[in-house]
Enzyme design. Sequence first.
Site, short mmCIF file in Angstrom:
data_model
loop_
_atom_site.label_atom_id
_atom_site.label_comp_id
_atom_site.label_asym_id
_atom_site.label_seq_id
_atom_site.Cartn_x
_atom_site.Cartn_y
_atom_site.Cartn_z
CB CYS A 1 -0.77 0.15 1.39
SG CYS A 1 -2.32 -1.08 1.88
NE ARG B 1 -7.70 -2.09 2.51
CZ ARG B 1 -8.57 -3.32 2.84
NH1 ARG B 1 -10.24 -2.53 2.09
NH2 ARG B 1 -8.51 -4.23 3.60
CG LEU B 2 -2.73 -4.41 -3.40
CD1 LEU B 2 -3.15 -4.61 -4.18
CD2 LEU B 2 -0.88 -5.06 -2.82
CB ILE C 1 -6.27 -8.54 5.72
CG1 ILE C 1 -5.50 -9.56 5.90
CG2 ILE C 1 -7.34 -9.06 6.96
CD1 ILE C 1 -4.70 -10.84 5.76
N GLY D 1 1.15 -2.47 5.09
CA GLY D 1 1.90 -4.09 5.52
C GLY D 1 1.19 -5.05 5.63
#
Length: 292
Positions: free
Chosen positions: A2, A53-54, A57, A78
């Site tokens: 991210c 954002r990637l 979760i 992370g």
Amino acid sequence: MCGIAGVINLGLQPINNLERSLNVMNELQKHRGPDGCGIWCNEKRQVGLAHRRLSIIDLTTGGQPMRDKNNNWIVYNGEIYNYVELRKELGEDDFVTTSDTEVILKAYEKWGTDCVKHFIGMFSFALWDESSKMLFCSRDRFGIKPFCYTVVKDNFYFASEAKALLPFMESIETDLDGFRDYLTFQFCLEGKTLFKGINELLPAHNLIIKNGSIKMERYWQIYYDLDFDHTAKYFEEKIESLLLESVDLHLRSDVPVGAYISGGVDSSIVASIAAKDSARNFIGFTGKFTLS
């Protein structure tokens, strides 16, 4: 991967064009997060946070910047691999998402800046504590996730990449010491970067901004204790156990997981352990250069 970014005025004065600055930093890091973006500014425009954002979760409710019930805000890059265990320790009934981002906020609520000592993972984050008017930043033990920063005209800027800070620099110059480091070691030493005036937060360090001062502190150090009391077989079994545990934690994800396989011993071991999980459609990747 991210992208995080933000700015705070060290004197807690209003920052001109704050939203525009945050959007610029987000745009320069958009390749780090194709799944979402967001910005947040406090009411008095003294501090702002930005995030690309990637999703790994909690794909639906894990958006950032994220806040808690105490009006603390966080941007984070992370993964906290032991977030499941920490959720149970912190009390699962009090969570409103399933993200590891919220785990950091809850851990900070319980342990303060010592929360990082409880994390197993790779991370860099910035957390704004509204009640104490403090910005708490931290980087993982081995510096896997990046955190760059600079101070310009009493404003502290930070981002995942140095290029997101360049629009705010009064001049852009090469740091010759950092350049020499890079030519020698393929990385820069002592928090230097290739740009004069831009530094990296060192691995295993916190950076705290409060009352106009910037304080850095080391929260972890590696120690080697020589052990002559156990056999070679004991150490072989211990290494295998730690590898299995580590890979199992790293496989926690709400999206498919794969591995880059270089052909070396380390990546081959990790990939082979991960591939034993028959419940996953595990994929390995490799690459090569060809001359045309």
